[in-house]
Scaffold this active site. Structure first.
Site, PDB file in Angstrom:
ATOM      1  N   ASN A  43     -10.096   0.728  22.445  1.00  0.00           N
ATOM      2  CA  ASN A  43     -11.178   1.621  22.050  1.00  0.00           C
ATOM      3  C   ASN A  43     -11.553   2.550  23.212  1.00  0.00           C
ATOM      4  O   ASN A  43     -11.479   2.185  24.377  1.00  0.00           O
ATOM      5  CB  ASN A  43     -12.397   0.842  21.548  1.00  0.00           C
ATOM      6  CG  ASN A  43     -12.953  -0.164  22.534  1.00  0.00           C
ATOM      7  OD1 ASN A  43     -12.216  -0.920  23.153  1.00  0.00           O
ATOM      8  ND2 ASN A  43     -14.272  -0.192  22.667  1.00  0.00           N
ATOM      9  N   GLU A  56      -7.664   0.251  16.831  1.00  0.00           N
ATOM     10  CA  GLU A  56      -6.700   0.180  15.734  1.00  0.00           C
ATOM     11  C   GLU A  56      -6.082   1.549  15.437  1.00  0.00           C
ATOM     12  O   GLU A  56      -4.862   1.670  15.254  1.00  0.00           O
ATOM     13  CB  GLU A  56      -7.377  -0.344  14.454  1.00  0.00           C
ATOM     14  CG  GLU A  56      -7.954  -1.730  14.596  1.00  0.00           C
ATOM     15  CD  GLU A  56      -9.403  -1.771  15.050  1.00  0.00           C
ATOM     16  OE1 GLU A  56     -10.109  -2.714  14.652  1.00  0.00           O
ATOM     17  OE2 GLU A  56      -9.847  -0.882  15.812  1.00  0.00           O
ATOM     18  N   CYS A  87     -13.252  -1.503  11.293  1.00  0.00           N
ATOM     19  CA  CYS A  87     -14.288  -0.736  10.598  1.00  0.00           C
ATOM     20  C   CYS A  87     -13.687  -0.084   9.346  1.00  0.00           C
ATOM     21  O   CYS A  87     -12.466  -0.080   9.155  1.00  0.00           O
ATOM     22  CB  CYS A  87     -14.877   0.320  11.540  1.00  0.00           C
ATOM     23  SG  CYS A  87     -13.773   1.713  11.874  1.00  0.00           S
TER      24      CYS A  87
END
Length: 126
Positions: A43, A56, A87
């Site tokens: 991230n 991701e 998410c």
């Protein structure tokens, strides 16, 4: 080493590279292509929170940039006691390439593998 263990190690290692000065929440992801190549992402936060990108999507985008479009599994790692799932935005982006993708979540208390279809049962599809 089998590919699942290799994916898990890659996700854990890349989490160390996360840029998370605001949340302190480091996430690593490793995705495997149909041909067996592994791509990673972590991230990357931004002070304009909407510009933050999840691990991701970075892993997937790295693979797509290298010419891959077929994936069988993604591993998501957090150094936390609680498991964190992708998410909604990441779920939709992953579904674009494989709506049946296997998603493995690893945290300090273990791991779980779940099919993306279970995480996003009514995917937007054209």
């Amino acid at each position: 080493m089998d590919k699942s263990k290799e994916l898990a190690k890659a996700a854990e290692k890349v989490a160390l590279n996360a840029y998370s000065p605001f949340s302190g929440f480091k996430v690593g992801a490793a995705i495997i292509t149909e041909s067996g190549e592994i791509f990673t992402g972590c991230n990357v936060e931004n002070s304009s929170y909407g510009l933050t990108v999840c691990a991701e999507r970075i892993a997937l985008f790295n693979a797509v940039t290298a010419g891959h479009k077929k994936f069988s599994e993604i591993v998501i790692y957090t150094n936390t006691d609680k498991a964190f799932y992708p998410c909604g935005a990441c779920r939709q982006v992953l579904a674009e390439f494989n709506p049946e993708l296997e998603v493995t979540i690893i945290c300090n208390n273990g791991k779980e593998t779940i099919n993306l279809q279970e995480l996003l049962p009514k995917q937007f599809r054209l």
